[in-house]
Design a protein around this motif. Structure first.
Motif, short mmCIF file in Angstrom:
data_model
loop_
_atom_site.label_atom_id
_atom_site.label_comp_id
_atom_site.label_asym_id
_atom_site.label_seq_id
_atom_site.Cartn_x
_atom_site.Cartn_y
_atom_site.Cartn_z
N THR A 164 3.01 -1.13 13.56
CA THR A 164 3.45 0.22 13.93
C THR A 164 3.57 1.12 12.71
O THR A 164 4.17 2.18 12.77
N LYS A 165 2.99 0.68 11.59
CA LYS A 165 2.98 1.49 10.39
C LYS A 165 1.55 1.57 9.86
O LYS A 165 0.75 0.67 10.07
N ALA A 166 1.23 2.67 9.18
CA ALA A 166 -0.16 2.84 8.74
C ALA A 166 -0.22 3.77 7.55
O ALA A 166 0.72 4.50 7.25
N ILE A 167 -1.35 3.72 6.83
CA ILE A 167 -1.72 4.76 5.89
C ILE A 167 -3.06 5.31 6.38
O ILE A 167 -3.70 4.72 7.26
N CYS A 168 -3.47 6.43 5.84
CA CYS A 168 -4.58 7.19 6.43
C CYS A 168 -5.85 6.38 6.62
O CYS A 168 -6.42 6.32 7.71
N SER A 169 -6.32 5.72 5.57
CA SER A 169 -7.62 5.04 5.65
C SER A 169 -7.56 3.77 6.47
O SER A 169 -8.54 3.38 7.11
N THR A 170 -6.41 3.07 6.47
CA THR A 170 -6.34 1.82 7.23
C THR A 170 -6.38 2.08 8.72
O THR A 170 -7.00 1.33 9.47
N LEU A 171 -5.74 3.15 9.17
CA LEU A 171 -5.76 3.48 10.59
C LEU A 171 -7.18 3.79 11.06
O LEU A 171 -7.62 3.33 12.12
N ILE A 172 -7.91 4.56 10.27
CA ILE A 172 -9.28 4.92 10.64
C ILE A 172 -10.18 3.70 10.60
O ILE A 172 -11.04 3.51 11.46
N ALA A 173 -9.97 2.84 9.61
CA ALA A 173 -10.75 1.60 9.53
C ALA A 173 -10.52 0.74 10.78
O ALA A 173 -11.48 0.20 11.36
N GLN A 174 -9.28 0.64 11.22
CA GLN A 174 -8.98 -0.13 12.43
C GLN A 174 -9.67 0.48 13.65
O GLN A 174 -10.15 -0.24 14.53
N ALA A 175 -9.70 1.80 13.71
CA ALA A 175 -10.32 2.48 14.85
C ALA A 175 -11.80 2.12 14.96
O ALA A 175 -12.30 1.82 16.05
N PHE A 176 -12.51 2.13 13.83
CA PHE A 176 -13.94 1.80 13.87
C PHE A 176 -14.17 0.30 14.05
O PHE A 176 -15.12 -0.11 14.72
N GLN A 177 -13.30 -0.51 13.47
CA GLN A 177 -13.43 -1.94 13.65
C GLN A 177 -13.20 -2.34 15.10
O GLN A 177 -13.73 -3.36 15.57
N SER A 178 -12.44 -1.54 15.85
CA SER A 178 -12.15 -1.86 17.25
C SER A 178 -13.41 -1.83 18.12
O SER A 178 -13.43 -2.41 19.20
N ILE A 179 -14.47 -1.14 17.66
CA ILE A 179 -15.73 -1.12 18.41
C ILE A 179 -16.84 -1.85 17.65
O ILE A 179 -18.01 -1.79 18.04
N GLY A 180 -16.48 -2.51 16.57
CA GLY A 180 -17.47 -3.27 15.80
C GLY A 180 -18.37 -2.42 14.95
O GLY A 180 -19.49 -2.83 14.62
N TYR A 181 -17.91 -1.21 14.56
CA TYR A 181 -18.73 -0.35 13.70
C TYR A 181 -18.40 -0.67 12.24
O TYR A 181 -17.23 -0.65 11.84
N PRO A 182 -19.41 -0.92 11.39
CA PRO A 182 -19.15 -1.33 10.00
C PRO A 182 -18.77 -0.16 9.10
O PRO A 182 -19.20 0.98 9.31
N ILE A 183 -17.98 -0.47 8.10
CA ILE A 183 -17.66 0.51 7.05
C ILE A 183 -18.20 -0.05 5.73
O ILE A 183 -19.23 0.37 5.23
N LEU A 184 -17.53 -1.03 5.18
CA LEU A 184 -18.04 -1.77 4.02
C LEU A 184 -17.74 -3.25 4.24
O LEU A 184 -16.83 -3.81 3.62
#
Length: 251
Positions: A164-184
């Motif tokens: 229930t806690k986040a920082i800006c980039s980790t939240l967005i990373a989780q959002a894309f990982q939830s659909i299996g979209y790669p970042i790095l």
């Protein structure tokens, strides 16, 4: 725990104050940004807060903040971001007025996938900012902190990690990982079990933990297109007006 939380809040108030460091880059035109950004885009921001100095140093990058565009219609697109004081919140593009920004666009997502990414971020509105991360950043807020480069990424990922806690980039990373979209992702190779292709290998992608992502990762990722609003709107250098000094045009 209560003492640490109180210290984190005090530090957050200080670190989110304006920085005295020079701001050299040209701010992004708001109207161009609104006309260019699309739902699902990641907006990278070069902040002017004290904490921006620490983040930019630790990541060796221009970018100190990231936000996810969850609605691009109208003159003021909506973004989900994690703010050190107010936590995860919904803001308009006005929040980034006067700042240098960059759009990072995922490629090939269908409407359902975009809805899933933005829906994930919206579902976390109201979550607290991970103040443990603020305490970590504060330790390295000095002009040249003696931090070996191999440790920098880890140091920006030392927060509590609570869901229930986040920082800006980790939240967005989780959002894309939830659909299996790669970042790095981390990539390894394995041999293909095919008698017709001896010695052939294939890449296997491994998900990195979301706490290890920073704003710059969306910039350097091979899976996000870099979109610059000024160029996307049809930039023409012939239309520029240069200052005239004596008989010469400057520069």
């Amino acid at each position: 725990m209560g003492l640490l939380l109180g210290i984190g809040r005090l530090l957050a108030g200080y670190l989110t104050g304006p920085s005295r460091a020079p701001y050299a880059n040209v701010p992004t035109d708001e109207s161009a940004l609104a006309a260019t950004i699309m739902t699902g885009d990641v907006l990278l921001v070069e902040g002017r807060q004290r904490v921006s100095t620490a983040i930019k140093y630790l990541t060796q990058s221009t970018w100190s903040h990231a936000a996810l565009c969850v609605e691009a219609s109208g003159d003021r697109p909506l973004f989900v971001e994690a703010d050190a004081i107010e936590g995860v919140r919904l803001v308009t593009s006005e929040e980034f007025a006067g700042l240098h920004c960059r759009i990072c666009r995922p490629v090939g997502l269908d409407e359902d996938e975009i809805d899933a990414v933005t829906g994930f971020a919206r579902a976390h509105i109201g979550d607290a900012y991970d103040l443990a991360n603020v305490v970590d950043l504060a330790r390295f807020l000095c002009p040249t902190p003696p931090v070996p480069s191999r440790w920098r990424r880890r140091m920006i990922a030392l927060g509590s990690g609570e869901p229930t806690k986040a920082i800006c980039s980790t939240l967005i990373a989780q959002a894309f990982q939830s659909i299996g979209y790669p970042i790095l992702p981390e990539i390894t190779q394995e041999l293909i079990d095919d008698p017709n292709c001896l010695g052939c290998v294939r890449d296997i992608l491994h998900i990195r933990h979301h706490s290890l992502f920073t704003p710059r990762d969306f910039d350097v990722s091979p899976y996000f297109e870099i979109v610059k609003p000024t160029l996307a709107r049809g930039f023409d250098h012939h239309s520029l007006s240069w200052a005239v000094v004596g008989a010469q045009v400057m520069p």
